[in-house]
Design a protein around this motif. Structure first.
Motif, PDB file in Angstrom:
ATOM      1  N   ARG A 202      -5.749  -0.148  -6.712  1.00 42.93           N
ATOM      2  CA  ARG A 202      -6.197  -1.288  -7.110  1.00 42.93           C
ATOM      3  C   ARG A 202      -5.844  -2.647  -6.513  1.00 42.93           C
ATOM      4  O   ARG A 202      -4.541  -2.576  -6.515  1.00 42.93           O
ATOM      5  N   TYR A 203      -6.348  -3.141  -5.723  1.00 41.10           N
ATOM      6  CA  TYR A 203      -6.107  -4.166  -4.722  1.00 41.10           C
ATOM      7  C   TYR A 203      -4.942  -5.301  -5.340  1.00 41.10           C
ATOM      8  O   TYR A 203      -4.194  -5.490  -4.754  1.00 41.10           O
ATOM      9  N   PHE A 204      -5.612  -5.759  -6.550  1.00 36.74           N
ATOM     10  CA  PHE A 204      -4.781  -6.914  -7.101  1.00 36.74           C
ATOM     11  C   PHE A 204      -3.384  -6.385  -7.858  1.00 36.74           C
ATOM     12  O   PHE A 204      -2.396  -7.159  -7.948  1.00 36.74           O
ATOM     13  N   HIS A 205      -3.361  -4.876  -8.009  1.00 38.57           N
ATOM     14  CA  HIS A 205      -2.286  -4.435  -8.546  1.00 38.57           C
ATOM     15  C   HIS A 205      -1.087  -4.267  -7.518  1.00 38.57           C
ATOM     16  O   HIS A 205      -0.186  -4.620  -7.594  1.00 38.57           O
ATOM     17  N   SER A 206      -1.551  -4.022  -6.323  1.00 36.46           N
ATOM     18  CA  SER A 206      -0.888  -3.816  -4.933  1.00 36.46           C
ATOM     19  C   SER A 206      -0.051  -5.095  -4.628  1.00 36.46           C
ATOM     20  O   SER A 206       0.887  -5.392  -4.223  1.00 36.46           O
ATOM     21  N   ILE A 207      -0.950  -6.422  -4.617  1.00 34.34           N
ATOM     22  CA  ILE A 207      -0.854  -7.596  -4.549  1.00 34.34           C
ATOM     23  C   ILE A 207       0.431  -8.093  -5.428  1.00 34.34           C
ATOM     24  O   ILE A 207       1.421  -8.714  -5.065  1.00 34.34           O
ATOM     25  N   ARG A 208       0.129  -7.698  -6.758  1.00 32.94           N
ATOM     26  CA  ARG A 208       1.148  -8.235  -7.746  1.00 32.94           C
ATOM     27  C   ARG A 208       2.409  -7.511  -7.671  1.00 32.94           C
ATOM     28  O   ARG A 208       3.360  -7.947  -7.979  1.00 32.94           O
ATOM     29  N   LEU A 209       2.430  -6.200  -7.262  1.00 32.35           N
ATOM     30  CA  LEU A 209       3.625  -5.350  -7.044  1.00 32.35           C
ATOM     31  C   LEU A 209       4.507  -6.023  -5.993  1.00 32.35           C
ATOM     32  O   LEU A 209       5.755  -6.264  -6.130  1.00 32.35           O
ATOM     33  N   LEU A 210       3.844  -6.603  -4.807  1.00 35.83           N
ATOM     34  CA  LEU A 210       4.516  -7.076  -3.673  1.00 35.83           C
ATOM     35  C   LEU A 210       5.160  -8.283  -4.080  1.00 35.83           C
ATOM     36  O   LEU A 210       6.430  -8.693  -3.946  1.00 35.83           O
ATOM     37  N   GLN A 211       4.322  -9.362  -5.050  1.00 34.48           N
ATOM     38  CA  GLN A 211       4.916 -10.287  -5.346  1.00 34.48           C
ATOM     39  C   GLN A 211       6.026 -10.326  -6.474  1.00 34.48           C
ATOM     40  O   GLN A 211       7.191 -10.828  -6.514  1.00 34.48           O
ATOM     41  N   ARG A 212       6.044  -9.282  -7.225  1.00 37.49           N
ATOM     42  CA  ARG A 212       7.041  -8.699  -8.249  1.00 37.49           C
ATOM     43  C   ARG A 212       8.239  -8.458  -7.484  1.00 37.49           C
ATOM     44  O   ARG A 212       9.426  -8.654  -8.025  1.00 37.49           O
ATOM     45  N   VAL A 213       8.244  -7.740  -6.551  1.00 40.16           N
ATOM     46  CA  VAL A 213       9.556  -7.497  -5.559  1.00 40.16           C
ATOM     47  C   VAL A 213      10.302  -8.710  -5.475  1.00 40.16           C
ATOM     48  O   VAL A 213      11.262  -8.936  -5.497  1.00 40.16           O
TER      49      VAL A 213
END
Length: 322
Positions: A202-213
């Protein structure tokens, strides 16, 4: 390059038979001169291959058929792929086998660490297959590998290229707590391509994962990469850059997609070196600390040298801000 398996045999893994080539699909495009590389034959390549095999390890260089394997292995650079060689997902671009993986190898963290020490690596890249079958997606195994490398080679910087840990609560937090120097998670392509190219993600899950790091540990460099030539539009790539910058991602890689076999997604277009240079220029104007964009760019290509540049660029930015 990994041999495509005959899926009629009870091997326990398969090479995406649902993606079989159809007669109505377009003929494969001929590779332009700028995408061609020499077959690996050097002494350094064979020495690295020997080290990898002697420690019973898997590399993404070989599993994914990376075109830079000759250059990297000659210099004793390798990206280790942990948690086996069978992936639980079936992405249309990837040549790693799909199926039900076996149990984790408890000796793998130490074996990876010993290989890193034997090769004398200053910087190492650790990636993995997707392990949706595990409760934590393999997060603890990443942690164990990072800790083992730090024990055997305290001076080695560690870059990880992780799955998305989709629906694995607490997995990301555990990996970030192990403090890798670089946390890489690839978007792979623009969102309009996800259904056919990266259907399990899921594209926005991946974006959120990077943001969360970055939220958890701002000191960790974040990195992501995409392939082009999969039918994306230029404006979609530029929007993706903006999405990554909103997530405060430091480093972007852009490389040409190469079709591993006829069963995989076809190459829709070969992007010219001038177009890659344009992507690089635009990405820097959007605020990335580091950009690597070329036909043969891959996530871990020149990772050690790029890490030094990344660190220097951040220092320069902090100094300029004072």
């Amino acid at each position: 390059m990994v041999t495509v398996l005959d899926t009629t045999k009870p091997s326990g893994k398969m090479r995406h038979p649902e993606k079989a080539h159809r007669p109505d699909q377009p003929t494969r495009l001929k590779k332009p001169d700028w995408i061609r590389v020499k077959a690996p034959t050097s002494k350094g390549f064979h020495e690295t291959n020997k080290i990898v095999k002697s420690h019973n390890l898997v590399t993404v260089c070989g599993e994914a058929g990376c075109p830079n394997i000759g250059e990297c292995w000659e210099q004793k650079h390798a990206s280790f792929m942990i948690m086996g060689e069978i992936c639980t997902r079936a992405c249309a671009f990837c040549n790693v086998a799909t199926g039900m993986p076996g149990a984790l190898d408890k000796d793998e963290p130490v074996n990876v660490a010993k290989a890193v020490k034997t090769m004398g690596l200053n910087h190492v890249v650790i990636t993995s297959v997707d392990r949706d079958d595990l409760a934590d997606g393999g997060a603890q195994h990443f942690v164990d590998v990072i800790h083992a490398i730090r024990e055997y080679s305290p001076g080695t910087t560690v870059e990880i290229l992780t799955p998305d840990f989709l629906r694995k609560e607490g997995a990301l937090e555990a990996v970030v707590a192990a403090k890798p120097d670089v946390f890489n998670h690839n978007l792979e392509t623009v969102p309009s391509n996800y259904l056919k190219v990266r259907p399990g993600a899921r594209y926005f899950h991946s974006i959120r994962l990077l943001q969360r790091v970055k939220e958890l540990d701002p000191s960790i460099f974040t990195k992501s990469g995409i392939m082009v030539g999969l039918g994306e539009e230029r404006n979609e790539v530029l929007q993706l850059m903006d999405d990554l910058r909103i997530a405060d991602v430091d480093f972007l890689t852009i490389g040409q997609y190469l079709q591993p076999t006829k069963k995989h997604h076809e190459v829709m277009r070969f992007i010219t070196p001038d177009e890659f240079k344009s992507f690089e220029t635009v990405a820097y104007t959007k605020g990335f600390l580091m950009v690597s964009a070329s036909p043969l760019t891959r996530s871990s290509h020149h990772a050690g040298a790029d890490f030094e540049k990344l660190r220097a660029n951040r220092e320069a930015k902090l100094t300029a801000a004072k």
